[in-house]
Structures are given as structure tokens and as C-alpha cells.
Design a protein around this motif. Structure first.
Motif, PDB file in Angstrom:
ATOM      1  N   SER A 171       0.798  -1.229   0.000  1.00 52.87           N
ATOM      2  CA  SER A 171       0.000   0.000   0.000  1.00 52.87           C
ATOM      3  C   SER A 171       0.829   1.278   0.000  1.00 52.87           C
ATOM      4  N   GLU A 172       2.112   1.183   0.227  1.00 47.52           N
ATOM      5  CA  GLU A 172       2.957   2.369   0.100  1.00 47.52           C
ATOM      6  C   GLU A 172       3.886   2.210  -1.098  1.00 47.52           C
ATOM      7  N   GLY A 173       3.615   1.208  -1.894  1.00 45.67           N
ATOM      8  CA  GLY A 173       4.344   1.028  -3.136  1.00 45.67           C
ATOM      9  C   GLY A 173       5.706   0.365  -2.985  1.00 45.67           C
ATOM     10  N   PRO A 193      -3.733   2.833   4.745  1.00 42.59           N
ATOM     11  CA  PRO A 193      -4.908   2.805   3.854  1.00 42.59           C
ATOM     12  C   PRO A 193      -4.743   3.772   2.691  1.00 42.59           C
ATOM     13  N   GLN A 194      -3.499   4.194   2.442  1.00 41.26           N
ATOM     14  CA  GLN A 194      -3.206   5.269   1.492  1.00 41.26           C
ATOM     15  C   GLN A 194      -3.998   5.163   0.183  1.00 41.26           C
ATOM     16  N   PHE A 195      -3.840   4.061  -0.531  1.00 42.36           N
ATOM     17  CA  PHE A 195      -4.440   3.966  -1.867  1.00 42.36           C
ATOM     18  C   PHE A 195      -5.971   3.971  -1.785  1.00 42.36           C
ATOM     19  N   PHE A 196      -6.492   3.325  -0.748  1.00 47.48           N
ATOM     20  CA  PHE A 196      -7.953   3.180  -0.675  1.00 47.48           C
ATOM     21  C   PHE A 196      -8.635   4.426  -0.140  1.00 47.48           C
ATOM     22  N   LYS A 197      -7.931   5.187   0.731  1.00 47.11           N
ATOM     23  CA  LYS A 197      -8.568   6.439   1.171  1.00 47.11           C
ATOM     24  C   LYS A 197      -8.605   7.405  -0.015  1.00 47.11           C
ATOM     25  N   GLN A 198      -7.610   7.325  -0.895  1.00 49.53           N
ATOM     26  CA  GLN A 198      -7.655   8.143  -2.112  1.00 49.53           C
ATOM     27  C   GLN A 198      -8.770   7.666  -3.039  1.00 49.53           C
ATOM     28  N   PHE A 215       0.398  -2.212   9.234  1.00 51.49           N
ATOM     29  CA  PHE A 215       1.473  -3.167   9.520  1.00 51.49           C
ATOM     30  C   PHE A 215       2.734  -2.752   8.777  1.00 51.49           C
ATOM     31  N   ARG A 216       3.843  -2.717   9.466  1.00 50.04           N
ATOM     32  CA  ARG A 216       5.109  -2.347   8.828  1.00 50.04           C
ATOM     33  C   ARG A 216       6.174  -3.384   9.168  1.00 50.04           C
ATOM     34  N   ALA A 217       6.703  -4.025   8.150  1.00 49.85           N
ATOM     35  CA  ALA A 217       7.776  -4.996   8.378  1.00 49.85           C
ATOM     36  C   ALA A 217       9.095  -4.236   8.534  1.00 49.85           C
ATOM     37  N   HIS A 225       9.136   3.075  16.944  1.00 51.46           N
ATOM     38  CA  HIS A 225       8.650   2.204  15.863  1.00 51.46           C
ATOM     39  C   HIS A 225       8.132   0.875  16.388  1.00 51.46           C
ATOM     40  N   VAL A 226       7.018   0.440  15.843  1.00 48.83           N
ATOM     41  CA  VAL A 226       6.507  -0.905  16.093  1.00 48.83           C
ATOM     42  C   VAL A 226       6.073  -1.480  14.742  1.00 48.83           C
ATOM     43  N   THR A 227       5.738  -2.761  14.715  1.00 49.63           N
ATOM     44  CA  THR A 227       5.404  -3.377  13.430  1.00 49.63           C
ATOM     45  C   THR A 227       3.899  -3.347  13.145  1.00 49.63           C
ATOM     46  N   VAL A 361       9.168  15.176  17.744  1.00 55.32           N
ATOM     47  CA  VAL A 361       9.024  13.829  17.154  1.00 55.32           C
ATOM     48  C   VAL A 361       7.938  13.885  16.075  1.00 55.32           C
ATOM     49  N   GLU A 362       8.244  13.273  14.925  1.00 46.92           N
ATOM     50  CA  GLU A 362       7.255  13.248  13.837  1.00 46.92           C
ATOM     51  C   GLU A 362       6.030  12.445  14.259  1.00 46.92           C
ATOM     52  N   ILE A 363       4.860  13.066  14.135  1.00 49.12           N
ATOM     53  CA  ILE A 363       3.629  12.317  14.429  1.00 49.12           C
ATOM     54  C   ILE A 363       2.752  12.171  13.194  1.00 49.12           C
ATOM     55  N   THR A 364       3.068  12.935  12.138  1.00 50.84           N
ATOM     56  CA  THR A 364       2.224  12.919  10.940  1.00 50.84           C
ATOM     57  C   THR A 364       3.031  13.133   9.679  1.00 50.84           C
ATOM     58  N   THR A 365       2.618  12.446   8.607  1.00 51.97           N
ATOM     59  CA  THR A 365       3.048  12.804   7.259  1.00 51.97           C
ATOM     60  C   THR A 365       1.790  13.137   6.475  1.00 51.97           C
ATOM     61  N   GLY A 366       1.867  14.198   5.680  1.00 53.51           N
ATOM     62  CA  GLY A 366       0.708  14.548   4.860  1.00 53.51           C
ATOM     63  C   GLY A 366       1.162  15.188   3.562  1.00 53.51           C
ATOM     64  N   GLN A 368      -0.406  17.077  -0.495  1.00 49.52           N
ATOM     65  CA  GLN A 368      -1.338  17.101  -1.625  1.00 49.52           C
ATOM     66  C   GLN A 368      -0.904  15.951  -2.525  1.00 49.52           C
ATOM     67  N   ARG A 369      -1.872  15.220  -3.057  1.00 50.20           N
ATOM     68  CA  ARG A 369      -1.546  14.046  -3.890  1.00 50.20           C
ATOM     69  C   ARG A 369      -1.527  14.425  -5.364  1.00 50.20           C
ATOM     70  N   GLU A 370      -0.782  13.640  -6.110  1.00 53.03           N
ATOM     71  CA  GLU A 370      -0.824  13.804  -7.575  1.00 53.03           C
ATOM     72  C   GLU A 370      -2.053  13.063  -8.077  1.00 53.03           C
TER      73      GLU A 370
HETATM   74  P1  AMO Z   1       4.014   7.531   7.421  1.00 58.36           P
HETATM   75  O1  AMO Z   1       4.629   6.283   6.969  1.00 58.36           O
HETATM   76  O2  AMO Z   1       4.909   8.688   7.715  1.00 58.36           O
HETATM   77  O3  AMO Z   1       2.967   8.067   6.353  1.00 58.36           O
HETATM   78  O4  AMO Z   1       3.139   7.227   8.709  1.00 58.36           O
HETATM   79  C1  AMO Z   1       2.282   8.186   9.275  1.00 58.36           C
HETATM   80  C2  AMO Z   1       2.489   8.273  10.778  1.00 58.36           C
HETATM   81  O5  AMO Z   1       2.351   7.000  11.394  1.00 58.36           O
HETATM   82  C3  AMO Z   1       3.246   6.873  12.473  1.00 58.36           C
HETATM   83  N1  AMO Z   1       4.183   5.762  12.217  1.00 58.36           N
HETATM   84  C4  AMO Z   1       4.519   4.811  13.102  1.00 58.36           C
HETATM   85  N2  AMO Z   1       4.165   4.615  14.379  1.00 58.36           N
HETATM   86  C5  AMO Z   1       4.683   3.537  14.993  1.00 58.36           C
HETATM   87  N3  AMO Z   1       5.520   2.644  14.420  1.00 58.36           N
HETATM   88  C6  AMO Z   1       5.900   2.792  13.135  1.00 58.36           C
HETATM   89  N4  AMO Z   1       6.702   1.878  12.572  1.00 58.36           N
HETATM   90  C7  AMO Z   1       5.402   3.915  12.411  1.00 58.36           C
HETATM   91  N5  AMO Z   1       5.566   4.366  11.159  1.00 58.36           N
HETATM   92  C8  AMO Z   1       4.819   5.476  11.052  1.00 58.36           C
HETATM   93  C9  AMO Z   1       3.967   8.194  12.601  1.00 58.36           C
HETATM   94  C10 AMO Z   1       3.873   8.731  11.204  1.00 58.36           C
HETATM   95  O6  AMO Z   1       4.002  10.122  11.152  1.00 58.36           O
HETATM   96  N6  AMO Z   1       0.503   7.181   3.842  1.00 58.36           N
HETATM   97  C11 AMO Z   1       1.283   8.102   4.637  1.00 58.36           C
HETATM   98  C12 AMO Z   1       0.425   9.150   5.280  1.00 58.36           C
HETATM   99  C13 AMO Z   1      -0.219  10.124   4.322  1.00 58.36           C
HETATM  100  O7  AMO Z   1       0.515  10.730   3.501  1.00 58.36           O
HETATM  101  O8  AMO Z   1      -1.430  10.307   4.400  1.00 58.36           O
HETATM  102  C14 AMO Z   1       2.013   7.323   5.723  1.00 58.36           C
HETATM  103  O9  AMO Z   1       1.665   6.224   6.068  1.00 58.36           O
HETATM  104  O10 AMO Z   1       3.244   8.988  13.522  1.00 58.36           O
END
Ligand code: AMO
Length: 439
Positions: A171-173, A193-198, A215-217, A225-227, A361-366, A368-370
Motif C-alpha cells: 500500500s505504500e508502493g 490505507p493510502q491507496f484506498f482512502k484516495q 502493519f510495517r515490516a 517504531h513498532v510493526t 518527534v514526527e507524528i504525521t506525514t501529509g 497534496q496528492r498527484e
Molecule cells: P508515514 O509512513 O509517515 O505516512 O506514517 C504516518 C504516521 O504513522 C506513524 N508511524 C509509526 N508509528 C509507529 N511505528 C511505526 N513503525 C510507524 N511508522 C509510522 C507516525 C507517522 O508520522 N501514507 C502516509 C500518510 C499520508 O501521507 O497520508 C504514511 O503512512 O506517527
């Protein structure tokens, strides 16, 4: 038998209810026998703890002996009378009249509430670990953060969606994906849910959000970070810039923190010694161009064009606190090179995107989409992605799609930062990481 239907919680035990009958149930936190004729016990439930006094007037010697030797953390029910008492910390206690053991604990607890048991051992015994006031409060706040944010979005006409977590393509390519056998095919656990929320915007939903596991491997074992984590995702259509998305996010966060402070501010001060701050709107905004300068001035080795590290984030957090007296900062205009293929790109080769930092600490990524089909395909190609696998996603943009943007926020990271916790695992009910799959 004590009737549990009559049960009240420990917040009923106040001087105002002096002399009232009460039924309480909960865990035994402490037992202190004084000779043979008197036993003090501290009973805890979700609302707090209260002293219970067992006197010889109400119990025979055998009962008092049994009460004195019930293992700590056993679950009991009791009936008694609320009594004001100058000797108790809270100015009130319960004089027990009847008791019943509902469930006896084994005598030796695997963790010790009074000493600093290590996080690993605590997580192994999470159901006991979470019984403390401090740990319960973390989850009450997490629950309220999600629900107040949800409340804000629903008031603003967002639709809550539920996208699949078993999916046919990453889902993140790309990397960091868990693969699983799926009948005669391969499937993956959704990284977001990136692709599906779009897709919901291509379906004409206009404003959507989702709160669900991702889920992140990710093989990194860090305190942030957690999985598997719950992700708070949002997507909205007909934006003119990612600024529109940031406005929704800062308003949602300020609304939520205000409500959390109203409900929990006193308790957070008492338990964590933290004064919750309702953030001022607008949150400060810094472009990456400025960030490089700030970082280089403050000892970072970062070079222009690179992404910022966790140490860099901390430096920025400190800078923003000093300069703007603010806990939050939006960092915008990242080099497209270090961002996802689906972020819209400007003529300077920056992505029209942002991160939100909370206390460094980063809490969000956001972003504008192409949303333009040809451009999107060509950006994926430029990033070296397998276009065939992404074909289903490209199709979402083939038959008309409004311009849009959104963000993904990590609620556990948010609460970690709010309560100054040292590890994200403390804000996750049962964390999953490279080593942890049980309980
Ligand atoms: P991103 O991968 O930056 O962006 O994730 C968004 C937010 O999720 C949290 N996060 C995590 N929390 C715990 N463990 C991890 N391994 C982990 N990875 C990320 C962070 C992060 O800022 N699709 C894009 C979002 C978007 O553009 O809408 C995305 O998933 O708080």
C-alpha cells in the motif's frame, strides 16, 4: 452473596456520601493488618483507590485472618459504610461489613509495582502492568484522543471509512511489507490505507477518515517504531493546497487536546506532573529550506536535499519551543526525492507535503496528492516502482478524480509525546515489534 448489580465505583467514596451504604469491587492493592483485630486494605478500581477498614466488631477472628492473608491483586467485592476519617489521605474510608473473594491471585506477582520493573517484563505481563493508575490513564487518553478527533471530523462532515487490511499489492508502493499466503495467491498486510482512502475521493466521498491497524515490516527497533499500530488517516477533496489539510489537522488536534485537558488535565498533572497545553492555532510552519539552515546552525551534519533524522527532529523541536513557545511545528516543502511517489511535485522539485512534529518527534506525514493520471504514472516510474503492480491504483485516477490531499497520524506516538513517555510501546495495548508476538 454480595449483589454486583449494586456495585458503585471508588469515586462514590467521598465525604459527601458519609454514612451511606456502598458495594465496591476491585483489585487489592495493599493489605496492612494491625494486630489481630484490625485490617486496613486498599481497594483499586478504574476510578482510583480507597482505604477499606475491617474491624473486629464486624468480623470474627477467622475472617480477619483470611482477609490479612489474601494475596495482593486478588479481586474482591465488599459491602460497607462510607465514613469520613481525618486519618485517611482522602479524608474518607469504607468500614467493611461483608466481603467476598471473587478471584484469588497467585501469591508471587511476576512484576513489582513498587520498583522499576523493566519494560520487557512489564509487556510480558501486560494485563497486570496495566492495572496501575498511570498505565490506565495512558489508554483513557488514547481512547479520548481518537474519539474527540473523530467527533471533530464528523461535525465537519467527514465520512468514516473501513478499508481492507488484507491487500493484493503493497500500500505504500514498496518495502516494509508483510507477505502472507492467500489461497493460491500472495497477499500483504496493509502498510497504510493510502491507496484506498484516495479511492474514496475518486468515488466522490469528498472527505473521509479511517482509524485502523496498519502493519510495517520495519526491522528497526527504536522507541518510536513498532510493526503494527493504529493509524489515524484522513483524506479530503477539492483542496487548493496542502495548507488546507494542515488547517484541518491543527484544528482537530487543538479541539482534541482542549477536550482532553478539560476531562483529564487535573489527573495528568497529579500522575505525570505535566500541565497539558492547548496549542495555539496556527501551528508554526517552517519550510525545509529554513530547516536546513536551522539544523546546520545547531550542530547537525545534514546536507541540503537530505531527509531529517530523529536527532534533527529533536533539535527542531527545541528550536520551535524557544522561538515560538509552541510544541507543534509543520515542516513543509520537502525535496520530492525523499518523499513518496504519490505526493504532488512543484516546479522546484519539492513535494507539496508536510510532516507534523510534536515536541520534536514526527507524528504525521501529509501531502497534496498527484491526482493527474499521466503524471502519477510517470512519478511512480521515476521512483523505479513496478508499474504493473500499481495498475489497480492508477485506475482510480483514470476516470476523473478531484484534486485532494490528506495525512496519516500515529495516535500512539501522539500520546507518547503528550505524556512524555520514553517508549511508544507504553501507549500500545499489546505492542508488536521484531521480537514481540506474545501475549
Ligand atoms: P508515514 O509512513 O509517515 O505516512 O506514517 C504516518 C504516521 O504513522 C506513524 N508511524 C509509526 N508509528 C509507529 N511505528 C511505526 N513503525 C510507524 N511508522 C509510522 C507516525 C507517522 O508520522 N501514507 C502516509 C500518510 C499520508 O501521507 O497520508 C504514511 O503512512 O506517527
Amino acid at each position: 452473596m454480595i449483589d454486583l448489580a449494586e456495585r458503585k465505583q471508588t469515586d462514590f467514596v467521598t465525604p459527601k456520601n458519609d454514612n451511606k451504604k456502598v458495594v465496591l469491587s476491585g483489585f487489592i492493592e495493599k493489605i496492612r493488618p494491625i494486630g489481630k483485630n484490625l485490617v486496613f486494605l486498599v481497594l483499586k478500581d478504574i476510578k482510583g483507590s480507597v482505604q477499606i477498614t475491617f474491624k473486629k466488631e464486624n468480623f470474627n477472628e477467622k475472617d480477619l485472618k483470611e482477609i490479612s492473608s489474601i494475596p495482593i491483586q486478588s479481586v474482591i467485592s465488599l459491602e460497607g459504610i462510607v465514613k469520613k476519617s481525618k486519618l485517611c489521605k482522602k479524608g474518607v474510608e469504607v468500614i467493611a461489613k461483608k466481603y467476598e473473594i471473587l478471584s484469588k491471585s497467585a501469591p508471587n506477582l511476576p512484576i513489582d509495582f513498587n520498583s522499576e520493573t523493566g519494560l520487557d517484563k512489564r509487556l510480558d505481563n501486560r494485563w497486570i502492568d496495566l492495572r496501575t493508575e498511570k498505565n490506565t490513564l495512558i489508554f483513557q487518553i488514547l481512547s479520548d484522543f481518537i474519539n474527540f478527533s473523530r467527533e471533530y471530523l464528523l461535525k465537519n462532515e467527514f465520512i468514516e471509512i473501513f478499508t481492507p487490511k488484507i491487500i493484493g499489492a503493497a500500500s505504500e508502493g514498496g518495502a516494509e511489507v508483510f507477505e502472507l499466503p492467500y489461497f493460491d495467491k500472495k497477499a500483504y498486510l496493509a502498510q497504510s490505507p493510502q491507496f484506498f482512502k484516495q479511492m474514496a475521493l475518486s468515488a466522490g466521498f469528498e472527505k473521509v477518515f479511517e482509524v485502523a491497524p496498519v502493519f510495517r515490516a520495519d526491522p528497526s527497533s527504536t522507541s518510536r517504531h513498532v510493526t503494527e499500530f493504529t493509524s489515524f488517516d484522513l483524506e479530503m477533496a477539492y483542496i487548493t493546497s496542502f495548507e488546507d489539510v494542515m488547517k484541518v489537522e491543527e484544528n482537530m488536534i487543538a479541539y482534541s487536546i482542549k477536550k482532553i485537558k478539560e476531562k483529564w488535565g487535573g489527573k495528568v498533572k497529579e500522575v505525570f506532573d505535566i500541565d497539558l497545553i492547548i496549542p495555539k492555532i496556527p501551528f508554526p510552519r517552517l519550510k525545509m529550506e529554513e530547516i536546513y539552515k536551522i539544523l546546520q546552525k545547531n550542530g547537525s551534519k545534514i546536507k541540503k536535499g537530505e531527509d531529517i533524522s530523529t536527532t534533527d527532529e529533536r533539535i527542531i523541536g527545541e528550536y520551535v519551543k524557544k522561538k515560538f513557545n509552541h510544541d507543534f511545528v509543520f515542516i513543509t516543502d520537502y525535496p520530492w526525492k525523499v518523499r513518496s511517489f504519490y505526493h504532488m511535485r512543484d516546479s522546484k522539485n519539492n513535494s507539496l507535503s508536510f510532516d507534523l512534529l510534536y515536541k520534536g518527534v514526527e507524528i504525521t506525514t501529509g501531502a497534496q496528492r498527484e491526482h493527474r493520471y499521466e503524471k502519477l504514472v510517470s512519478q511512480a516510474k521515476e521512483k523505479g516502482l513496478n508499474l504493473k503492480l500499481l495498475d489497480f491504483y492508477f485506475n482510480f485516477f483514470k476516470y476523473g478524480c478531484p484534486p485532494h490531499g490528506g495525512f496519516g497520524l500515529g495516535p500512539a506516538r501522539f500520546v507518547k509525546q503528550m505524556l512524555n513517555l520514553s517508549n511508544i510501546r507504553e501507549a500500545i495495548f499489546l505492542p508488536r515489534d521484531m521480537k514481540r508476538l506474545m501475549p
